[in-house]
Design a protein around this motif. Structure first.
Motif, short mmCIF file in Angstrom:
data_model
loop_
_atom_site.label_atom_id
_atom_site.label_comp_id
_atom_site.label_asym_id
_atom_site.label_seq_id
_atom_site.Cartn_x
_atom_site.Cartn_y
_atom_site.Cartn_z
N TRP A 66 57.34 -2.10 -56.80
CA TRP A 66 55.94 -2.31 -57.19
C TRP A 66 55.79 -2.55 -58.69
O TRP A 66 54.83 -3.19 -59.12
CB TRP A 66 55.06 -1.17 -56.71
CG TRP A 66 54.88 -1.24 -55.23
CD1 TRP A 66 55.41 -0.39 -54.30
CD2 TRP A 66 54.16 -2.23 -54.49
NE1 TRP A 66 55.06 -0.80 -53.03
CE2 TRP A 66 54.29 -1.93 -53.13
CE3 TRP A 66 53.43 -3.35 -54.85
CZ2 TRP A 66 53.71 -2.70 -52.12
CZ3 TRP A 66 52.84 -4.13 -53.86
CH2 TRP A 66 52.99 -3.80 -52.52
N ASP A 67 56.74 -2.09 -59.50
CA ASP A 67 56.70 -2.38 -60.94
C ASP A 67 56.86 -3.88 -61.20
O ASP A 67 56.39 -4.39 -62.20
CB ASP A 67 57.79 -1.62 -61.69
CG ASP A 67 57.39 -0.20 -62.02
OD1 ASP A 67 56.19 0.15 -61.87
OD2 ASP A 67 58.28 0.58 -62.41
N GLY A 68 57.52 -4.58 -60.27
CA GLY A 68 57.73 -6.01 -60.43
C GLY A 68 56.70 -6.89 -59.74
O GLY A 68 56.84 -8.10 -59.70
N VAL A 69 55.66 -6.27 -59.19
CA VAL A 69 54.63 -7.02 -58.46
C VAL A 69 53.36 -7.05 -59.30
O VAL A 69 52.92 -6.04 -59.84
CB VAL A 69 54.34 -6.35 -57.09
CG1 VAL A 69 53.17 -7.01 -56.41
CG2 VAL A 69 55.58 -6.42 -56.21
N GLU A 70 52.77 -8.24 -59.40
CA GLU A 70 51.52 -8.40 -60.13
C GLU A 70 50.41 -7.58 -59.45
O GLU A 70 50.28 -7.59 -58.23
CB GLU A 70 51.14 -9.88 -60.14
CG GLU A 70 49.94 -10.20 -60.98
CD GLU A 70 49.62 -11.69 -60.99
OE1 GLU A 70 48.47 -12.02 -61.24
OE2 GLU A 70 50.53 -12.50 -60.72
N ALA A 71 49.61 -6.89 -60.24
CA ALA A 71 48.56 -6.01 -59.72
C ALA A 71 47.29 -6.80 -59.39
O ALA A 71 46.22 -6.59 -59.93
CB ALA A 71 48.25 -4.90 -60.71
N THR A 72 47.45 -7.75 -58.46
CA THR A 72 46.32 -8.56 -57.99
C THR A 72 46.41 -8.63 -56.47
O THR A 72 47.43 -8.25 -55.88
CB THR A 72 46.40 -10.00 -58.54
OG1 THR A 72 47.59 -10.62 -58.02
CG2 THR A 72 46.42 -10.03 -60.06
N VAL A 73 45.36 -9.13 -55.84
CA VAL A 73 45.39 -9.30 -54.39
C VAL A 73 46.56 -10.21 -54.02
O VAL A 73 47.31 -9.93 -53.08
CB VAL A 73 44.05 -9.87 -53.86
CG1 VAL A 73 44.16 -10.25 -52.40
CG2 VAL A 73 42.93 -8.87 -54.08
N ASP A 74 46.72 -11.29 -54.75
CA ASP A 74 47.81 -12.24 -54.47
C ASP A 74 49.18 -11.57 -54.63
O ASP A 74 50.07 -11.77 -53.81
CB ASP A 74 47.70 -13.44 -55.39
CG ASP A 74 48.44 -14.66 -54.86
OD1 ASP A 74 48.30 -14.96 -53.66
OD2 ASP A 74 49.15 -15.29 -55.66
N GLY A 79 51.80 -13.33 -52.38
CA GLY A 79 51.47 -14.74 -52.54
C GLY A 79 50.52 -15.28 -51.50
O GLY A 79 50.16 -16.45 -51.51
N PHE A 80 50.09 -14.43 -50.58
CA PHE A 80 49.18 -14.87 -49.52
C PHE A 80 47.77 -14.32 -49.72
O PHE A 80 47.05 -14.06 -48.78
CB PHE A 80 49.72 -14.43 -48.15
CG PHE A 80 50.98 -15.15 -47.76
CD1 PHE A 80 50.94 -16.44 -47.29
CD2 PHE A 80 52.20 -14.52 -47.92
CE1 PHE A 80 52.12 -17.11 -46.94
CE2 PHE A 80 53.38 -15.16 -47.57
CZ PHE A 80 53.34 -16.47 -47.08
N GLY A 81 47.36 -14.18 -50.98
CA GLY A 81 46.01 -13.69 -51.26
C GLY A 81 44.94 -14.62 -50.75
O GLY A 81 43.86 -14.21 -50.39
N LYS A 82 45.26 -15.89 -50.71
CA LYS A 82 44.34 -16.89 -50.16
C LYS A 82 45.18 -17.85 -49.35
O LYS A 82 46.05 -18.54 -49.88
CB LYS A 82 43.60 -17.62 -51.28
CG LYS A 82 42.57 -18.58 -50.76
CD LYS A 82 41.74 -19.16 -51.86
CE LYS A 82 40.68 -20.07 -51.24
NZ LYS A 82 39.86 -20.70 -52.27
N VAL A 83 44.93 -17.90 -48.07
CA VAL A 83 45.70 -18.76 -47.18
C VAL A 83 44.91 -19.99 -46.79
O VAL A 83 45.46 -21.07 -46.63
CB VAL A 83 46.13 -17.98 -45.90
CG1 VAL A 83 46.96 -18.85 -44.98
CG2 VAL A 83 46.92 -16.75 -46.29
#
Length: 86
Positions: A66-74, A79-83
């Protein structure tokens, strides 16, 4: 058949032990190729690596991921924040 699983729980400055019954399965292998004699054997070994201060345990690996994941929905959705626009 049921296996008895011994849980070692850490709360604050103390450790407690709890025994629970879990449905037993005779042997198996995980996705990494580790072989286990029973579900009890698997949980005993996995929980032994669950030390929250260890970078190799479940918690440490989770924090590293989780330290390497952007703190956004996406970021959280890989990468599937908006499909679709629908």
């Amino acid at each position: 058949h049921k296996s008895i699983l011994t849980l070692r729980l850490r709360g604050g400055n103390h450790m407690s032990v709890k025994k629970v019954q879990v449905p037993g399965v005779k042997g198996g292998e995980d996705s990494l190729g580790n072989k286990y004699d029973s579900t009890n054997d698997m949980w005993e070994r996995e929980l032994g690596r669950a030390d929250p201060t260890s970078t190799e345990g479940w918690y440490g690996k989770g924090v590293k991921y989780w330290d390497g994941v952007e703190a956004t929905v996406d970021g959280v959705l890989g990468g599937f924040g908006k499909v679709t626009d629908v």
